[in-house]
Design a protein around this motif. Structure first.
Motif, PDB file in Angstrom:
ATOM      1  N   UNK A 157      -1.305  88.478  45.216  1.00  0.00           N
ATOM      2  CA  UNK A 157      -2.066  87.492  44.440  1.00  0.00           C
ATOM      3  C   UNK A 157      -3.562  87.787  44.503  1.00  0.00           C
ATOM      4  N   UNK A 158      -4.047  88.075  45.688  1.00  0.00           N
ATOM      5  CA  UNK A 158      -5.474  88.341  45.842  1.00  0.00           C
ATOM      6  C   UNK A 158      -5.867  89.666  45.207  1.00  0.00           C
ATOM      7  N   UNK A 159      -5.090  90.735  45.490  1.00  0.00           N
ATOM      8  CA  UNK A 159      -5.444  92.069  44.998  1.00  0.00           C
ATOM      9  C   UNK A 159      -5.357  92.156  43.475  1.00  0.00           C
ATOM     10  N   UNK A 177      -7.837  92.301  37.968  1.00  0.00           N
ATOM     11  CA  UNK A 177      -8.016  91.720  36.647  1.00  0.00           C
ATOM     12  C   UNK A 177      -9.462  91.295  36.406  1.00  0.00           C
ATOM     13  N   UNK A 178     -10.104  90.792  37.448  1.00  0.00           N
ATOM     14  CA  UNK A 178     -11.520  90.432  37.320  1.00  0.00           C
ATOM     15  C   UNK A 178     -12.359  91.672  37.025  1.00  0.00           C
ATOM     16  N   UNK A 179     -12.068  92.762  37.733  1.00  0.00           N
ATOM     17  CA  UNK A 179     -12.796  94.008  37.504  1.00  0.00           C
ATOM     18  C   UNK A 179     -12.522  94.544  36.099  1.00  0.00           C
ATOM     19  N   UNK A 180     -11.270  94.418  35.656  1.00  0.00           N
ATOM     20  CA  UNK A 180     -10.926  94.900  34.325  1.00  0.00           C
ATOM     21  C   UNK A 180     -11.653  94.117  33.231  1.00  0.00           C
ATOM     22  N   UNK A 181     -11.727  92.812  33.380  1.00  0.00           N
ATOM     23  CA  UNK A 181     -12.436  91.999  32.389  1.00  0.00           C
ATOM     24  C   UNK A 181     -13.917  92.377  32.335  1.00  0.00           C
TER      25      UNK A 181
END
Length: 219
Positions: free
Chosen positions: A199-201, A206-210
């Motif tokens: 969940x954390x990783x 996804x945050x980095x991808x956005x």
């Protein structure tokens, strides 16, 4: 037994030649076992042995690919079995084949793996045992919203640019050891291994991808 020079320690036999070549940095250590096995085959009675190794003509040269060939013959004068061997420099041919092999694995437009190569890479990773206990795998299947409309409205060149930008964002988001491939059209697959806190990783990924996608839209 062969002798390379003056001292007893310099004497070379079939049993220690492979180690001497590695120690003198004439043969890549990863190929020492291959040479040892080739010598063992000849010693056990094989009449012809061939192997591909990485070596150097001189210790300070760069590594090159060589084909090592050995075969035996009967010396009619001494009535002894003798072995003749030679090295053939195949570096250019080997390098060219390796480049062609790599190109065959890459999607020409986006620079990520093509479908066949990507699936093969994933299968290999799944067959290996995880080095750390409790690790997870994750697979992402992504596509571009309204991609057909981009092609129809702005042309295929613009569509190609969007695909390349998307693939670049994927490469900048995920690790080098992760597998990214183009499934087809505007669909891409990312396979990630060694996830300990899913969940954390995954949230971090996804945050980095956005962020990468936001940067791509702004350029």
């Amino acid at each position: 037994m062969l002798e390379t020079g003056q001292e007893e320690s310099e004497r070379v036999t079939l049993e220690n030649l492979h180690q001497i070549l590695v120690d003198k940095d004439w043969v890549d250590g990863a190929y020492g076992k291959i040479i040892e096995d080739a010598f063992s085959q000849i010693k056990s009675g094989e009449h012809f042995v061939s192997a591909v190794i990485r070596g150097k003509a001189k210790a300070d040269d760069k590594w090159n690919w060589y084909r090592m060939t050995m075969f035996d013959f009967w010396d009619g004068y001494t009535h002894e079995r003798r072995v003749f061997g030679y090295l053939q420099n195949i570096d250019e041919d080997k390098t060219r084949k390796e480049e062609l092999r790599k190109k065959a694995q890459i999607d020409a437009l986006t620079g990520v793996y093509n479908r066949e190569a990507g699936q093969q890479k994933i299968c290999k990773k799944l067959k290996r045992k995880q080095s750390a206990n409790g690790a997870y795998y994750a697979m992402f299947i992504m596509d571009l919203d309204d991609f057909k409309n981009i092609n129809d409205t702005n042309g295929h060149m613009m569509g190609d640019n969007v695909l390349m930008a998307f693939a670049k964002a994927l490469r900048r988001t995920f690790r080098k050891e992760d597998v990214i491939y183009r499934l087809g059209g505007d669909e891409f697959v990312v396979f990630v291994g060694k996830i300990h806190e899913p969940e954390q990783d995954i949230g971090v990924m996804m945050h980095r991808f956005h962020l990468r996608m936001k940067q791509a839209r702004e350029t």
